[in-house]
Design a protein around this motif. Structure first.
Motif, PDB file in Angstrom:
ATOM      1  N   GLY A 113       0.817  -1.211   0.000  1.00  0.00           N
ATOM      2  CA  GLY A 113       0.000   0.000   0.000  1.00  0.00           C
ATOM      3  C   GLY A 113       0.847   1.255   0.000  1.00  0.00           C
ATOM      4  O   GLY A 113       0.565   2.219  -0.730  1.00  0.00           O
ATOM      5  N   ILE A 114       1.903   1.279   0.813  1.00  0.00           N
ATOM      6  CA  ILE A 114       2.807   2.427   0.860  1.00  0.00           C
ATOM      7  C   ILE A 114       3.488   2.637  -0.490  1.00  0.00           C
ATOM      8  O   ILE A 114       3.613   3.767  -0.979  1.00  0.00           O
ATOM      9  N   SER A 115       3.921   1.551  -1.108  1.00  0.00           N
ATOM     10  CA  SER A 115       4.571   1.647  -2.423  1.00  0.00           C
ATOM     11  C   SER A 115       3.620   2.221  -3.466  1.00  0.00           C
ATOM     12  O   SER A 115       3.988   3.073  -4.276  1.00  0.00           O
ATOM     13  N   GLY A 116       2.379   1.734  -3.431  1.00  0.00           N
ATOM     14  CA  GLY A 116       1.379   2.249  -4.363  1.00  0.00           C
ATOM     15  C   GLY A 116       1.081   3.719  -4.122  1.00  0.00           C
ATOM     16  O   GLY A 116       0.896   4.485  -5.067  1.00  0.00           O
ATOM     17  N   MET A 117       1.055   4.107  -2.844  1.00  0.00           N
ATOM     18  CA  MET A 117       0.792   5.501  -2.511  1.00  0.00           C
ATOM     19  C   MET A 117       1.907   6.413  -3.022  1.00  0.00           C
ATOM     20  O   MET A 117       1.644   7.461  -3.626  1.00  0.00           O
ATOM     21  N   LEU A 118       3.162   6.017  -2.823  1.00  0.00           N
ATOM     22  CA  LEU A 118       4.288   6.838  -3.264  1.00  0.00           C
ATOM     23  C   LEU A 118       4.348   6.924  -4.785  1.00  0.00           C
ATOM     24  O   LEU A 118       4.539   8.010  -5.354  1.00  0.00           O
ATOM     25  N   ALA A 119       4.173   5.775  -5.442  1.00  0.00           N
ATOM     26  CA  ALA A 119       4.201   5.766  -6.911  1.00  0.00           C
ATOM     27  C   ALA A 119       3.057   6.593  -7.487  1.00  0.00           C
ATOM     28  O   ALA A 119       3.233   7.366  -8.437  1.00  0.00           O
ATOM     29  N   GLY A 120       1.873   6.431  -6.904  1.00  0.00           N
ATOM     30  CA  GLY A 120       0.705   7.169  -7.381  1.00  0.00           C
ATOM     31  C   GLY A 120       0.828   8.661  -7.160  1.00  0.00           C
ATOM     32  O   GLY A 120       0.382   9.460  -7.992  1.00  0.00           O
ATOM     33  N   THR A 121       1.432   9.053  -6.052  1.00  0.00           N
ATOM     34  CA  THR A 121       1.608  10.477  -5.755  1.00  0.00           C
ATOM     35  C   THR A 121       2.452  11.153  -6.821  1.00  0.00           C
ATOM     36  O   THR A 121       2.097  12.205  -7.355  1.00  0.00           O
ATOM     37  N   VAL A 122       3.587  10.531  -7.142  1.00  0.00           N
ATOM     38  CA  VAL A 122       4.471  11.101  -8.166  1.00  0.00           C
ATOM     39  C   VAL A 122       3.792  11.080  -9.535  1.00  0.00           C
ATOM     40  O   VAL A 122       3.828  12.063 -10.284  1.00  0.00           O
ATOM     41  N   SER A 123       3.150   9.961  -9.852  1.00  0.00           N
ATOM     42  CA  SER A 123       2.486   9.822 -11.148  1.00  0.00           C
ATOM     43  C   SER A 123       1.372  10.848 -11.335  1.00  0.00           C
ATOM     44  O   SER A 123       1.262  11.486 -12.385  1.00  0.00           O
ATOM     45  N   MET A 124       0.535  11.027 -10.312  1.00  0.00           N
ATOM     46  CA  MET A 124      -0.573  11.974 -10.397  1.00  0.00           C
ATOM     47  C   MET A 124      -0.070  13.406 -10.533  1.00  0.00           C
ATOM     48  O   MET A 124      -0.594  14.190 -11.332  1.00  0.00           O
ATOM     49  N   ALA A 125       0.951  13.760  -9.762  1.00  0.00           N
ATOM     50  CA  ALA A 125       1.483  15.125  -9.812  1.00  0.00           C
ATOM     51  C   ALA A 125       2.063  15.424 -11.193  1.00  0.00           C
ATOM     52  O   ALA A 125       1.773  16.478 -11.788  1.00  0.00           O
ATOM     53  N   MET A 126       2.865  14.494 -11.711  1.00  0.00           N
ATOM     54  CA  MET A 126       3.465  14.705 -13.027  1.00  0.00           C
ATOM     55  C   MET A 126       2.407  14.704 -14.131  1.00  0.00           C
ATOM     56  O   MET A 126       2.462  15.499 -15.065  1.00  0.00           O
TER      57      MET A 126
END
Length: 230
Positions: free
Chosen positions: A49-62
């Motif tokens: 879940g943490i990995s998905g959250m970090l990856a998603g955060t960067v992906s969504m922002a970019m």
């Protein structure tokens, strides 16, 4: 003095925030539910879940930054085209605006008078607004949209992550399921409110997409867990 943002600019940033939170809820819920279907190991579920959250955060922002910049470039291109059109065929552009007003139910004489006054004041802003539907100079800030998504995605992710981690093993999957459905109803309603859309439909669509995501990932996770276990 910094230029004050218009209502439409503020709404676009709010939209990015709401959609970021919504994506955070659905994405991380799908991940943790899927992993929970494959294993009962709390650490494995939490770290996924943490990995998905970090990856998603960067992906969504970019993604938001690129999307808004692309929209901004398209609007600037439309303005350039309109300036050229006004230079080469002013009368045609005048008539386009007049006929647009007439199509909205204004009489020919009044439409001609209104067009003359608006075009005399600012022909570029007038024609762009009438032909392309946006106001010159009112651009959504790509950085603001990116930051909004960068903050809202992990904020939305926290709910399914905490639910799947903190609830007892016997009820954590249905408890997470219920918590996610409630959260998606709220974000669906908010998104519909911002877009002046049907709130009931917005909520139902959002809830259905979340339910399908969790069902698919849980089924796949359970199958993988069964295969590995056997």
């Amino acid at each position: 003095m910094a230029k004050k943002r218009s209502l439409s600019q503020k709404i676009n940033v709010l939209r990015a925030s709401v959609m970021g939170a919504n994506d955070g809820i659905v994405s991380v819920a799908g991940i943790v539910i899927g992993v929970a279907g494959a294993t009962s190991n709390n650490f494995a579920i939490f770290i996924s879940g943490i990995s998905g959250m970090l990856a998603g955060t960067v992906s969504m922002a970019m993604g938001e930054w690129v999307s808004v910049n692309t929209q901004k470039d398209s609007q600037r291109h439309a303005i350039s085209l309109q300036k050229a059109a006004l230079s080469s065929a002013y009368d045609n552009e005048f008539n386009t605006v007049k006929h647009k007003l007439m199509g909205d139910g204004i009489s020919a004489d009044l439409a001609a008078q209104a067009t003359s006054e608006m075009m005399a004041k600012d022909p570029v802003k007038t024609t762009v607004r009438q032909k392309y539907g946006f106001n010159v100079g009112e651009y959504t800030n790509p950085l603001s949209a990116a930051i909004a998504s960068m903050i809202s995605f992990p904020t939305g992710s926290i709910l399914p992550l905490l639910a799947i981690t903190l609830f007892p093993k016997t009820i954590r999957i249905p408890a997470t399921f219920i918590a996610v459905v409630i959260a998606l109803a709220i974000t669906g309603y908010t998104a519909a409110q911002l877009g002046n859309a049907n709130k009931g439909r917005g909520m139902i669509r959002n809830i259905i997409s979340g339910i399908l995501t969790m069902l698919v990932t849980y089924t796949i996770g359970t199958l993988i867990g069964t295969l590995i276990g056997s």
